[in-house]
Design a protein around this motif. Sequence first.
Motif, PDB file in Angstrom:
ATOM      1  N   UNK A 157       9.183   2.188  -7.398  1.00 32.08           N
ATOM      2  CA  UNK A 157       8.930   2.840  -8.685  1.00 32.08           C
ATOM      3  C   UNK A 157       7.530   2.460  -9.153  1.00 32.08           C
ATOM      4  N   UNK A 158       6.679   3.456  -9.358  1.00 31.28           N
ATOM      5  CA  UNK A 158       5.329   3.202  -9.861  1.00 31.28           C
ATOM      6  C   UNK A 158       5.381   2.717 -11.303  1.00 31.28           C
ATOM      7  N   UNK A 159       4.445   1.827 -11.652  1.00 30.03           N
ATOM      8  CA  UNK A 159       4.430   1.248 -12.994  1.00 30.03           C
ATOM      9  C   UNK A 159       3.345   1.848 -13.874  1.00 30.03           C
ATOM     10  N   UNK A 160       2.844   3.005 -13.518  1.00 38.95           N
ATOM     11  CA  UNK A 160       1.823   3.627 -14.350  1.00 38.95           C
ATOM     12  C   UNK A 160       0.429   3.331 -13.818  1.00 38.95           C
ATOM     13  N   UNK A 161      -0.565   3.338 -14.721  1.00 37.39           N
ATOM     14  CA  UNK A 161      -1.959   3.214 -14.304  1.00 37.39           C
ATOM     15  C   UNK A 161      -2.424   1.776 -14.192  1.00 37.39           C
ATOM     16  N   UNK A 180       4.152  -1.718  -2.025  1.00 41.75           N
ATOM     17  CA  UNK A 180       4.860  -2.353  -0.907  1.00 41.75           C
ATOM     18  C   UNK A 180       4.044  -2.464   0.372  1.00 41.75           C
ATOM     19  N   UNK A 181       3.203  -1.459   0.670  1.00 48.36           N
ATOM     20  CA  UNK A 181       2.457  -1.493   1.920  1.00 48.36           C
ATOM     21  C   UNK A 181       1.458  -2.650   1.950  1.00 48.36           C
ATOM     22  N   UNK A 182       1.154  -3.241   0.781  1.00 51.91           N
ATOM     23  CA  UNK A 182       0.244  -4.376   0.727  1.00 51.91           C
ATOM     24  C   UNK A 182       0.851  -5.645   1.310  1.00 51.91           C
ATOM     25  N   UNK A 183       2.122  -5.607   1.653  1.00 54.17           N
ATOM     26  CA  UNK A 183       2.723  -6.748   2.355  1.00 54.17           C
ATOM     27  C   UNK A 183       2.084  -6.922   3.728  1.00 54.17           C
ATOM     28  N   UNK A 184       1.509  -5.846   4.270  1.00 52.82           N
ATOM     29  CA  UNK A 184       0.824  -5.898   5.551  1.00 52.82           C
ATOM     30  C   UNK A 184      -0.677  -5.835   5.321  1.00 52.82           C
ATOM     31  N   UNK A 185      -1.463  -6.584   6.082  1.00 52.76           N
ATOM     32  CA  UNK A 185      -2.920  -6.528   6.019  1.00 52.76           C
ATOM     33  C   UNK A 185      -3.366  -5.385   6.931  1.00 52.76           C
TER      34      UNK A 185
END
Length: 347
Positions: A188-192, A198-203
């Motif tokens: 769920x996006x939290x706005x601006x 989630x994809x930031x869990x991977x480098x």
Amino acid sequence: MTSPYDIDEIFPDDAAGAVRLPRRQAGNSPQDLTVTLLADYTLRTRAELPSAAIVALLAEAGVSAAGARTAISRLARRGVLQVRRQGRRSAYRLTPEAADFLAVGGSWIASAATGAEPWDEHWTLIAFSLPQTQRAQRQELRNRLRWLGYAPLYDGLWISPHDLPEEARGQFALIAPGAITVFRARHVELGTGPHRNPVQAWDIAAIAREYENFLERWRDVPARIAAEQPAGAEAVRFRTEVMDTYRRLPVLDPRLPLHLLPAGWPRQPARDLFVAVYDGLAVTAQEHVRAVAADVTGGPVTGIRAHTVDELSAGLPSGPAEPAARRTGARRAARPGDAKGRSSRTG
């Protein structure tokens, strides 16, 4: 995310402690090479290779005779190899447990990037909490999560875009009973404002560099294969090395949905190059392994057979079935003098 090659174990411990595959080191360790060598030419049949042949093949990869013998001995103690002795001669093959593990893991690795997989935009979240006193269980759980393609979004919260396999559920229940909760949910996006995707869990940048290094290392080899080079020992060495290198890439890039990744993501080109090298050298390398084994025994050694990537992807039978009592005996023999099955694992 840690540096890709700082992952503690590409292959995690067996839940029961019976099979302990080697710790990943910088470069290709003698134990890594030995496991890959046995898997590449005997996984389908679980044929034996004379110890002298294994030593000779490892020597062609730059491993000293003493280093090769030490690697074989350690793998036998870990339950990866089992020995048969005839007088002063000995021969080794993969144990049933190791063969099963490598067949399943090899199928998963070989099937990576075989097409765009549909995604329902749900993530699997695995939350766990283990006290510091259970450090071994925490490490084993993390190792298995890495192997399955999960990454830590936060400490104690690991994620994957794929559902948790049924067999893994039972493994996790044994490792940390009552300490794990699994969810399947949408992001769920939290706005601006700033937030953690989630994809930031991977480098992603680090994974891309590993792909680039792989492509750079192997891009000229298919042309050499077309010109009937390399041959013999070099063919075996190249084939072992390309497998030992490529098998880490699907762990680092575990089939993340392509639309979440930068354009031109090199997953498919890397797999295509891997197939070209691994399959292209199969016959030449197989014949060289047979020749080396025959040379040390004075006659042909049966069961030495190279497999292709497609065969590995489809799921190789890990050798002929064995009686249950014999398999149980192999499990017991894999843990001599180690009641807890947790020895130091240096390569």
